[in-house]
Design an enzyme around this catalytic site. Structure first.
Site, PDB file in Angstrom:
ATOM      1  N   ASP A   1     -13.563   2.565   4.995  1.00  0.00           N
ATOM      2  CA  ASP A   1     -14.005   1.862   3.502  1.00  0.00           C
ATOM      3  C   ASP A   1     -15.375   1.119   4.375  1.00  0.00           C
ATOM      4  OD1 ASP A   1     -14.595   1.884   1.025  1.00  0.00           O
ATOM      5  OD2 ASP A   1     -13.313   0.225   0.654  1.00  0.00           O
TER       6      ASP A   1
ATOM      7  N   ASP B   1      -9.683   4.036  -3.397  1.00  0.00           N
ATOM      8  CA  ASP B   1      -9.002   4.720  -1.561  1.00  0.00           C
ATOM      9  C   ASP B   1      -8.062   5.464  -1.920  1.00  0.00           C
ATOM     10  OD1 ASP B   1     -11.147   4.310  -0.782  1.00  0.00           O
ATOM     11  OD2 ASP B   1     -11.387   1.945  -0.367  1.00  0.00           O
TER      12      ASP B   1
ATOM     13  N   ASP C   1      -9.060   0.179   1.029  1.00  0.00           N
ATOM     14  CA  ASP C   1      -8.645  -0.923   0.394  1.00  0.00           C
ATOM     15  C   ASP C   1      -8.863  -1.577  -0.905  1.00  0.00           C
ATOM     16  OD1 ASP C   1     -11.497  -2.134  -0.140  1.00  0.00           O
ATOM     17  OD2 ASP C   1     -10.787  -4.445  -0.466  1.00  0.00           O
TER      18      ASP C   1
END
Length: 263
Positions: A5, A178, A174
């Site tokens: 991410d 996600d 995080d």
């Protein structure tokens, strides 16, 4: 395959003003000073760091998805999106300024990415940001492939497709969005500074603001695999030899009883 991410994982997740005139920051910080939005915090922080007196705003109204408006120095002002990574500060019938903001790549992200690539693994950036921002952040982090404008469902679906192709996928993220990707990956790694929901569904948690533990994890797992394979070979050789000697009647049963657990 390592999928990362962007915000809060590859980057610090803390926006900062990279360009903006003092007067624009004075007006904007006056409107944004009591907002909890990351952009508002970045603008207010930049004004304070420059020593700019924060303007006193009245009749402030914040509208989700639009921006914020209010009255400063007897004049109506508004702040709204000015495109990727920018906000527009505009006065009623008067001047307008653009403030550019950007996230910053973590100091060790590029080194970690390069180290992971050197092991022969592929690294991909997954983000909900627009293509321009995704490409810029990927370039700074040394990641060759970036997939932009992906919502949580699309991230999870992409990971599922890669697994269906026979790839083993590690995904690190995080945010709340996600969670689906962390749950879908073979190995889900959550940043300890992220959302609690992501931490709950992840297989592992990185407690420091760095991606380095991922590389340490690869090294530890490879060392464990080598140890397991070595022990299996030794055990097989030991047992075959011991059984052959025992079958030939060359080992006392009491000695054999002691040697067996040692394998």
């Amino acid at each position: 395959l390592v999928a990362l991410d962007k915000t809060g994982t590859v980057t610090a997740g803390d926006l900062e003003v990279v360009h903006g005139e003092d007067e624009a920051l004075r007006i904007a910080s006056g409107l944004e000073r009591f907002s909890g939005h990351p952009i508002a915090r970045a603008i207010t922080r930049a004004a304070v760091e420059r020593g700019i007196p924060l303007a006193v705003a009245e009749e402030v109204h914040e509208e989700a998805g639009f921006g914020i408006r209010g009255r400063i120095d007897g004049k109506e002002w508004e702040i709204r999106s000015g495109g990727p990574g920018t906000v527009l500060v505009k006065g009623a019938g008067g001047p307008s300024w653009t403030i550019a903001l950007g996230d910053r790549v973590r100091e060790d992200s590029r080194r970690t990415v390069q180290a992971v690539l050197s092991t022969g693994r592929e690294v991909v950036l997954l983000t909900g940001d627009v293509g321009e921002v995704a490409e810029r952040m990927a370039l700074e982090a040394g990641i060759e492939k970036a997939l932009a404008e992906m919502d949580p469902t699309e991230k999870a679906a992409w990971i599922r497709r890669k697994r269906d192709e026979g790839r083993c996928v590690l995904f690190a993220g995080d945010g709340i969005n996600d969670g689906p990707g962390l749950a879908r990956a073979d190995v889900g790694i959550a940043m300890g500074t992220g959302a609690a929901s992501s931490i709950l569904v992840a297989d592992g948690v990185i407690s420091v603001p760095s991606l380095r533990p991922i590389l340490s994890g690869f090294r530890a797992s490879e060392a464990a695999s080598r140890s397991i394979r070595s022990n299996q070979v030794r055990s097989i050789v030991y047992n075959i030899g011991a059984v052959a000697v025992a079958a030939a009647g060359l080992v006392n049963p009491l000695v054999a009883a002691v040697l067996m657990p040692l394998s």
